[in-house]
Write a protein that holds these residues in place. Sequence first.
Motif, PDB file in Angstrom:
ATOM      1  N   LEU A   1      22.452  29.334  42.079  1.00 16.70           N
ATOM      2  CA  LEU A   1      22.360  28.497  40.884  1.00 16.70           C
ATOM      3  C   LEU A   1      22.229  27.025  41.263  1.00 16.70           C
ATOM      4  O   LEU A   1      21.490  26.271  40.612  1.00 16.70           O
ATOM      5  N   PHE A   2      22.960  26.608  42.309  1.00 20.60           N
ATOM      6  CA  PHE A   2      22.839  25.223  42.766  1.00 20.60           C
ATOM      7  C   PHE A   2      21.425  24.944  43.266  1.00 20.60           C
ATOM      8  O   PHE A   2      20.823  23.908  42.943  1.00 20.60           O
ATOM      9  N   VAL A   3      20.908  25.851  44.078  1.00 18.69           N
ATOM     10  CA  VAL A   3      19.565  25.659  44.639  1.00 18.69           C
ATOM     11  C   VAL A   3      18.515  25.673  43.535  1.00 18.69           C
ATOM     12  O   VAL A   3      17.572  24.864  43.538  1.00 18.69           O
ATOM     13  N   GLU A   4      18.667  26.577  42.571  1.00 18.88           N
ATOM     14  CA  GLU A   4      17.732  26.621  41.455  1.00 18.88           C
ATOM     15  C   GLU A   4      17.761  25.317  40.660  1.00 18.88           C
ATOM     16  O   GLU A   4      16.718  24.816  40.235  1.00 18.88           O
ATOM     17  N   GLU A   5      18.955  24.763  40.482  1.00 18.02           N
ATOM     18  CA  GLU A   5      19.075  23.525  39.707  1.00 18.02           C
ATOM     19  C   GLU A   5      18.439  22.358  40.438  1.00 18.02           C
ATOM     20  O   GLU A   5      17.674  21.583  39.842  1.00 18.02           O
ATOM     21  N   THR A   6      18.723  22.209  41.730  1.00 22.05           N
ATOM     22  CA  THR A   6      18.137  21.089  42.477  1.00 22.05           C
ATOM     23  C   THR A   6      16.621  21.262  42.605  1.00 22.05           C
ATOM     24  O   THR A   6      15.872  20.274  42.552  1.00 22.05           O
ATOM     25  N   SER A   7      16.163  22.517  42.747  1.00 20.09           N
ATOM     26  CA  SER A   7      14.717  22.761  42.816  1.00 20.09           C
ATOM     27  C   SER A   7      14.043  22.407  41.496  1.00 20.09           C
ATOM     28  O   SER A   7      12.926  21.867  41.481  1.00 20.09           O
ATOM     29  N   PHE A   8      14.744  22.675  40.394  1.00 22.11           N
ATOM     30  CA  PHE A   8      14.213  22.317  39.077  1.00 22.11           C
ATOM     31  C   PHE A   8      14.069  20.803  38.955  1.00 22.11           C
ATOM     32  O   PHE A   8      13.039  20.300  38.493  1.00 22.11           O
ATOM     33  N   TYR A   9      15.085  20.054  39.388  1.00 21.27           N
ATOM     34  CA  TYR A   9      15.001  18.595  39.349  1.00 21.27           C
ATOM     35  C   TYR A   9      13.839  18.096  40.209  1.00 21.27           C
ATOM     36  O   TYR A   9      13.115  17.167  39.840  1.00 21.27           O
ATOM     37  N   ASN A  10      13.671  18.726  41.370  1.00 13.85           N
ATOM     38  CA  ASN A  10      12.574  18.317  42.254  1.00 13.85           C
ATOM     39  C   ASN A  10      11.221  18.534  41.589  1.00 13.85           C
ATOM     40  O   ASN A  10      10.330  17.674  41.666  1.00 13.85           O
ATOM     41  N   ARG A  11      11.076  19.673  40.932  1.00  9.07           N
ATOM     42  CA  ARG A  11       9.788  19.968  40.281  1.00  9.07           C
ATOM     43  C   ARG A  11       9.529  19.003  39.126  1.00  9.07           C
ATOM     44  O   ARG A  11       8.407  18.533  38.946  1.00  9.07           O
TER      45      ARG A  11
ATOM     46  N   ARG B   1      12.990  12.964  45.691  1.00 15.26           N
ATOM     47  CA  ARG B   1      13.311  12.947  44.261  1.00 15.26           C
ATOM     48  C   ARG B   1      14.415  11.955  43.942  1.00 15.26           C
ATOM     49  O   ARG B   1      14.352  11.227  42.945  1.00 15.26           O
ATOM     50  N   ASN B   2      15.436  11.879  44.799  1.00 20.81           N
ATOM     51  CA  ASN B   2      16.512  10.910  44.585  1.00 20.81           C
ATOM     52  C   ASN B   2      15.994   9.475  44.686  1.00 20.81           C
ATOM     53  O   ASN B   2      16.416   8.598  43.925  1.00 20.81           O
ATOM     54  N   CYS B   3      15.090   9.238  45.624  1.00 21.39           N
ATOM     55  CA  CYS B   3      14.489   7.895  45.745  1.00 21.39           C
ATOM     56  C   CYS B   3      13.707   7.533  44.491  1.00 21.39           C
ATOM     57  O   CYS B   3      13.873   6.444  43.931  1.00 21.39           O
ATOM     58  N   VAL B   4      12.859   8.441  44.053  1.00 22.61           N
ATOM     59  CA  VAL B   4      12.048   8.179  42.857  1.00 22.61           C
ATOM     60  C   VAL B   4      12.960   7.969  41.649  1.00 22.61           C
ATOM     61  O   VAL B   4      12.789   7.018  40.878  1.00 22.61           O
ATOM     62  N   GLY B   5      13.954   8.854  41.496  1.00 18.92           N
ATOM     63  CA  GLY B   5      14.879   8.729  40.379  1.00 18.92           C
ATOM     64  C   GLY B   5      15.674   7.442  40.432  1.00 18.92           C
ATOM     65  O   GLY B   5      15.859   6.768  39.413  1.00 18.92           O
ATOM     66  N   GLY B   6      16.134   7.083  41.632  1.00 17.73           N
ATOM     67  CA  GLY B   6      16.894   5.846  41.789  1.00 17.73           C
ATOM     68  C   GLY B   6      16.074   4.633  41.422  1.00 17.73           C
ATOM     69  O   GLY B   6      16.537   3.736  40.704  1.00 17.73           O
ATOM     70  N   PHE B   7      14.828   4.580  41.898  1.00 21.96           N
ATOM     71  CA  PHE B   7      13.956   3.445  41.569  1.00 21.96           C
ATOM     72  C   PHE B   7      13.654   3.391  40.070  1.00 21.96           C
ATOM     73  O   PHE B   7      13.663   2.315  39.463  1.00 21.96           O
ATOM     74  N   LEU B   8      13.379   4.539  39.468  1.00 22.09           N
ATOM     75  CA  LEU B   8      13.049   4.560  38.043  1.00 22.09           C
ATOM     76  C   LEU B   8      14.220   4.043  37.204  1.00 22.09           C
ATOM     77  O   LEU B   8      14.031   3.225  36.291  1.00 22.09           O
ATOM     78  N   ILE B   9      15.422   4.517  37.501  1.00 15.21           N
ATOM     79  CA  ILE B   9      16.595   4.072  36.740  1.00 15.21           C
ATOM     80  C   ILE B   9      16.859   2.594  36.989  1.00 15.21           C
ATOM     81  O   ILE B   9      17.162   1.839  36.057  1.00 15.21           O
ATOM     82  N   TYR B  10      16.751   2.174  38.247  1.00 19.15           N
ATOM     83  CA  TYR B  10      17.000   0.773  38.598  1.00 19.15           C
ATOM     84  C   TYR B  10      16.046  -0.162  37.862  1.00 19.15           C
ATOM     85  O   TYR B  10      16.473  -1.141  37.228  1.00 19.15           O
ATOM     86  N   PHE B  11      14.756   0.132  37.941  1.00 16.12           N
ATOM     87  CA  PHE B  11      13.775  -0.762  37.316  1.00 16.12           C
ATOM     88  C   PHE B  11      13.816  -0.668  35.790  1.00 16.12           C
ATOM     89  O   PHE B  11      13.716  -1.686  35.105  1.00 16.12           O
ATOM     90  N   PHE B  12      13.979   0.524  35.255  1.00 17.29           N
ATOM     91  CA  PHE B  12      14.016   0.671  33.803  1.00 17.29           C
ATOM     92  C   PHE B  12      15.218  -0.060  33.215  1.00 17.29           C
ATOM     93  O   PHE B  12      15.074  -0.855  32.278  1.00 17.29           O
TER      94      PHE B  12
ATOM     95  N   LEU C   1      17.735   4.406  52.036  1.00 16.52           N
ATOM     96  CA  LEU C   1      18.962   4.737  52.760  1.00 16.52           C
ATOM     97  C   LEU C   1      20.093   5.102  51.803  1.00 16.52           C
ATOM     98  O   LEU C   1      20.885   5.995  52.079  1.00 16.52           O
ATOM     99  N   TYR C   2      20.179   4.400  50.657  1.00 11.92           N
ATOM    100  CA  TYR C   2      21.165   4.796  49.653  1.00 11.92           C
ATOM    101  C   TYR C   2      21.025   6.279  49.317  1.00 11.92           C
ATOM    102  O   TYR C   2      22.016   6.993  49.142  1.00 11.92           O
ATOM    103  N   CYS C   3      19.793   6.733  49.212  1.00 13.78           N
ATOM    104  CA  CYS C   3      19.534   8.085  48.718  1.00 13.78           C
ATOM    105  C   CYS C   3      19.858   9.180  49.731  1.00 13.78           C
ATOM    106  O   CYS C   3      19.815  10.365  49.399  1.00 13.78           O
ATOM    107  N   VAL C   4      20.180   8.788  50.945  1.00 21.14           N
ATOM    108  CA  VAL C   4      20.657   9.767  51.921  1.00 21.14           C
ATOM    109  C   VAL C   4      21.980  10.374  51.447  1.00 21.14           C
ATOM    110  O   VAL C   4      22.235  11.573  51.633  1.00 21.14           O
TER     111      VAL C   4
END
Length: 274
Positions: free
Chosen positions: A10-20, A44-55, A97-100
């Motif tokens: 379930l964890f892998v399915e959830e993270t894979s869903f976020y990635n997609r 995905r974490n990098c893209v998400g982090g940048f989107l939230i930061y800039f938005f 590096l944050y997203c690591v």
Amino acid sequence: MGGGPPYLELFVEETSFYNRIVLGTIFPNFSLYPFPHILQTWLRNCVGGFLIYFFSGFLWCFYIYYWKRNVYVPKDSIPSNKSMLLQILVTIKAMPLYCVLPTFAEYVVEHDWTKCYPRVLDVGWPAYAFHIITYLTFIEFCIYWMHRGLHDIKPLYKYLHAKHHIYNKKTTLSPFAGLAFHPMDGILQAIPHLFALFLIPTHFRTHIVLLFFEVVWTANIHDGIHSRMWPVMGAGYHTIHHTRYRYNYGHYSIWMDWMFGTLLDPMDIEAKGL
């Protein structure tokens, strides 16, 4: 993962869903690229982090500096575009590096090294509420002492935290300063979120939401506006931290500063003319 407990899938399915959702939207042929799952998660974490930061940053700056100009922040306290651009550049360099950290957090969850659970119904709502309160209390306590240590331990301040404290005036603080750290400084202040997973039963999706809420929260507490929402550690308190250094180390609330004698209330400064 095939030999592990069923809930790990379930964890892998959830993270894979976020990635997609995130990567598939940006890269239409994403499914054709055989990137390892952990690399997908980091990207995905990098893209998400940048989107939230800039938005959140641009939206909040537009609201307080232009739409409500002179309502919340006096004209002579608005940071220059150059200052905000420099803060953005520092964040852009640090974000990969944050997203690591969130990527590693998801890795350890997927490999059953933590106390995470995938569904609220696995424990029930009362237990879930107790876990969240415990999680947030732990985060508040650890971030307070981590932040205080970054000030009290001179090498840590000199080589890590001082990079963030160049923003030490109202005219240099902006929502974009929230993530303008030395990368290791940002990781150290966020790492309690990872430690909590090993100690406290935590709903996985809630953990992800709270971790990325940090991006919004740090934008909020660097905008220089004292919202007077006791006991929230808002920007009024955090501005004092930036200008006086030795007060208001807390994160979401004032409780830890109150308990450990480092609280300085903006209202006291106004009343006493300090």
